[in-house]
Motif scaffolding. Sequence first.
Motif, PDB file in Angstrom:
ATOM      1  N   THR A  21       0.832  -1.213   0.000  1.00 20.03           N
ATOM      2  CA  THR A  21       0.000   0.000   0.000  1.00 20.03           C
ATOM      3  C   THR A  21       0.859   1.253   0.000  1.00 20.03           C
ATOM      4  O   THR A  21       0.597   2.206  -0.749  1.00 20.03           O
ATOM      5  CB  THR A  21      -0.938   0.017   1.224  1.00 20.03           C
ATOM      6  OG1 THR A  21      -1.801  -1.119   1.176  1.00 20.03           O
ATOM      7  CG2 THR A  21      -1.777   1.285   1.250  1.00 20.03           C
ATOM      8  N   MET A  22       1.908   1.269   0.821  1.00 19.53           N
ATOM      9  CA  MET A  22       2.791   2.440   0.897  1.00 19.53           C
ATOM     10  C   MET A  22       3.495   2.683  -0.433  1.00 19.53           C
ATOM     11  O   MET A  22       3.594   3.823  -0.889  1.00 19.53           O
ATOM     12  CB  MET A  22       3.808   2.243   2.021  1.00 19.53           C
ATOM     13  CG  MET A  22       3.195   2.250   3.416  1.00 19.53           C
ATOM     14  SD  MET A  22       4.398   1.856   4.706  1.00 19.53           S
ATOM     15  CE  MET A  22       5.482   3.270   4.593  1.00 19.53           C
ATOM     16  N   ASN A 214      -1.590 -13.387  -3.246  1.00 15.20           N
ATOM     17  CA  ASN A 214      -0.934 -12.135  -3.619  1.00 15.20           C
ATOM     18  C   ASN A 214      -1.796 -11.278  -4.531  1.00 15.20           C
ATOM     19  O   ASN A 214      -1.660 -10.048  -4.542  1.00 15.20           O
ATOM     20  CB  ASN A 214       0.414 -12.437  -4.278  1.00 15.20           C
ATOM     21  CG  ASN A 214       1.460 -12.858  -3.272  1.00 15.20           C
ATOM     22  OD1 ASN A 214       2.022 -12.030  -2.563  1.00 15.20           O
ATOM     23  ND2 ASN A 214       1.717 -14.162  -3.183  1.00 15.20           N
ATOM     24  N   LEU A 215      -2.698 -11.924  -5.271  1.00 18.26           N
ATOM     25  CA  LEU A 215      -3.661 -11.164  -6.058  1.00 18.26           C
ATOM     26  C   LEU A 215      -4.554 -10.325  -5.139  1.00 18.26           C
ATOM     27  O   LEU A 215      -4.804  -9.138  -5.393  1.00 18.26           O
ATOM     28  CB  LEU A 215      -4.515 -12.118  -6.897  1.00 18.26           C
ATOM     29  CG  LEU A 215      -5.676 -11.507  -7.682  1.00 18.26           C
ATOM     30  CD1 LEU A 215      -5.151 -10.557  -8.749  1.00 18.26           C
ATOM     31  CD2 LEU A 215      -6.537 -12.586  -8.322  1.00 18.26           C
ATOM     32  N   TRP A 216      -4.989 -10.936  -4.036  1.00 10.94           N
ATOM     33  CA  TRP A 216      -5.819 -10.209  -3.066  1.00 10.94           C
ATOM     34  C   TRP A 216      -5.028  -9.104  -2.367  1.00 10.94           C
ATOM     35  O   TRP A 216      -5.558  -8.029  -2.073  1.00 10.94           O
ATOM     36  CB  TRP A 216      -6.404 -11.173  -2.033  1.00 10.94           C
ATOM     37  CG  TRP A 216      -7.646 -11.832  -2.515  1.00 10.94           C
ATOM     38  CD1 TRP A 216      -7.823 -13.142  -2.872  1.00 10.94           C
ATOM     39  CD2 TRP A 216      -8.912 -11.191  -2.719  1.00 10.94           C
ATOM     40  NE1 TRP A 216      -9.111 -13.367  -3.288  1.00 10.94           N
ATOM     41  CE2 TRP A 216      -9.805 -12.179  -3.202  1.00 10.94           C
ATOM     42  CE3 TRP A 216      -9.381  -9.894  -2.552  1.00 10.94           C
ATOM     43  CZ2 TRP A 216     -11.133 -11.902  -3.513  1.00 10.94           C
ATOM     44  CZ3 TRP A 216     -10.701  -9.608  -2.860  1.00 10.94           C
ATOM     45  CH2 TRP A 216     -11.564 -10.603  -3.326  1.00 10.94           C
ATOM     46  N   ILE A 217      -3.738  -9.367  -2.118  1.00 12.52           N
ATOM     47  CA  ILE A 217      -2.883  -8.320  -1.541  1.00 12.52           C
ATOM     48  C   ILE A 217      -2.825  -7.120  -2.487  1.00 12.52           C
ATOM     49  O   ILE A 217      -2.928  -5.962  -2.065  1.00 12.52           O
ATOM     50  CB  ILE A 217      -1.466  -8.863  -1.255  1.00 12.52           C
ATOM     51  CG1 ILE A 217      -1.493  -9.840  -0.088  1.00 12.52           C
ATOM     52  CG2 ILE A 217      -0.500  -7.716  -0.956  1.00 12.52           C
ATOM     53  CD1 ILE A 217      -0.160 -10.516   0.174  1.00 12.52           C
ATOM     54  N   GLY A 218      -2.678  -7.399  -3.799  1.00 10.49           N
ATOM     55  CA  GLY A 218      -2.622  -6.337  -4.796  1.00 10.49           C
ATOM     56  C   GLY A 218      -3.919  -5.546  -4.865  1.00 10.49           C
ATOM     57  O   GLY A 218      -3.906  -4.319  -4.927  1.00 10.49           O
ATOM     58  N   GLY A 222      -4.144  -1.798  -3.558  1.00 10.45           N
ATOM     59  CA  GLY A 222      -4.488  -0.803  -4.576  1.00 10.45           C
ATOM     60  C   GLY A 222      -5.684   0.036  -4.176  1.00 10.45           C
ATOM     61  O   GLY A 222      -5.685   1.257  -4.341  1.00 10.45           O
ATOM     62  N   VAL A 223      -6.710  -0.632  -3.644  1.00 13.15           N
ATOM     63  CA  VAL A 223      -7.914   0.090  -3.189  1.00 13.15           C
ATOM     64  C   VAL A 223      -7.569   1.018  -2.025  1.00 13.15           C
ATOM     65  O   VAL A 223      -8.028   2.166  -1.971  1.00 13.15           O
ATOM     66  CB  VAL A 223      -9.021  -0.909  -2.788  1.00 13.15           C
ATOM     67  CG1 VAL A 223     -10.173  -0.186  -2.099  1.00 13.15           C
ATOM     68  CG2 VAL A 223      -9.530  -1.657  -4.015  1.00 13.15           C
ATOM     69  N   VAL A 259      -3.381   2.693 -10.080  1.00 12.06           N
ATOM     70  CA  VAL A 259      -2.797   2.133  -8.857  1.00 12.06           C
ATOM     71  C   VAL A 259      -3.298   0.706  -8.619  1.00 12.06           C
ATOM     72  O   VAL A 259      -2.507  -0.200  -8.320  1.00 12.06           O
ATOM     73  CB  VAL A 259      -3.138   3.030  -7.643  1.00 12.06           C
ATOM     74  CG1 VAL A 259      -2.865   2.309  -6.346  1.00 12.06           C
ATOM     75  CG2 VAL A 259      -2.320   4.315  -7.697  1.00 12.06           C
ATOM     76  N   ILE A 260      -4.599   0.496  -8.767  1.00 10.96           N
ATOM     77  CA  ILE A 260      -5.167  -0.849  -8.552  1.00 10.96           C
ATOM     78  C   ILE A 260      -4.629  -1.817  -9.604  1.00 10.96           C
ATOM     79  O   ILE A 260      -4.231  -2.949  -9.283  1.00 10.96           O
ATOM     80  CB  ILE A 260      -6.703  -0.803  -8.578  1.00 10.96           C
ATOM     81  CG1 ILE A 260      -7.232   0.007  -7.390  1.00 10.96           C
ATOM     82  CG2 ILE A 260      -7.288  -2.219  -8.535  1.00 10.96           C
ATOM     83  CD1 ILE A 260      -8.728   0.242  -7.418  1.00 10.96           C
TER      84      ILE A 260
END
Length: 287
Positions: A21-22, A214-218, A222-223, A259-260
Motif C-alpha cells: 500500500t505504501m 498475492n492477487l488479493w494483496i494487490g 491498490g484500493v 494504482v489498482i
Amino acid sequence: MKKRNKSILDMQFITAGISTTMVLFLLGLVVFFVLTANNLSVYIKENISFCAILDNQIKETSIIKLQGNLNKKKYVKSTTYISKAQALKEQTEAMGTDPSEFLGHNPFNATIEIRLNAEYTHPDSIKWIEKELRNDKNIIEVSYPQNLMGAVNNNLKKISAFLLGFAGLLSLISFSLINNTIRLTIYSKRFLIHTMKLVGASWEFIRKPFIIRNLWIGIISGVAAGSLLTSGAYIIVSYEPDLIAVVSLKSIVIVVVSVISFGVMITTLCAYFSINKYLRMKISELY
C-alpha cells in the motif's frame, strides 16, 4: 500449532499489504502529479489571453458580429468584450486617477480579450493566429505576452519531462520493493513447497494459492492506496475550490485505476516468478 501458523500467515498478509500500500501510494502520488501538471499546463495556457484592440470608429453591431465570428474559430476557447468605458474604469481603479480628467477624452480603445485552446498556444500556431487577426480591418493592433507564453511552454516541458522520468524510476523501485516483500513471504514456505512436490502435487496446484493470495494483496493494497489519494485530493479541493480545474475527477479516476491495476499486475507477476524459482530448486539448494 495450527493457531500459531494461522497467526503468522495473517501477520504476513497484513505486513505485505501495508508495504505494498505504501509503495502504491507513492507511485500513485507521482502519477497524480504528472496528470495534474498536464491539467495545470492546459489551465495556464488557456488563461493567457490575446488582446485585440478595436478601431474607435467600429459600431456596436460590428463588434457583436466580430465577437461572434471569433467564438466560432476552432482555436478560440472564449472571448470577452471590454468597452471603452469599462477599460477607463479599470485603469482608473488600477492607477488611482482618471486619465480622462486631464486629457479631456477617454484615451482607451474597446478591446476583445481572446483566450486560446491549449493546443493552439505553441509559437507556430500563435504566429498565424496573430496574422489572421491583424487581417481584420476592425482590429488595429494585437498584443499578447509573447515572452510569458514562451517561458510557460519551456518550463512546463521541463517539469513534465522530470515527472515522467521520476515516475519511471519510481516504477522500477516499486517493482523491486514489492518483489522483495513477496519473495520473502514465499521463501518462508520453501520447504512446504518441496513437500508438496514430493507427494506429487502439480506445479499449477502449488502455485494457485500463492498467486490468489498475492492477487488479493494487490487488490486490497491498490484500493487502500487509491482511497488515500482520493481523500487527499478531496481535502485539497475542499480547502481551495479553484483547484477543481487542475485536480479533475477524470485525473483521480485514472490515478485510482492505475494504482489498482499496477498493484494487481505486479503482485501477481512477482508471486508467479518467485514460486517458479522454488519449484525448480532441489532440496540441497533450499538450505
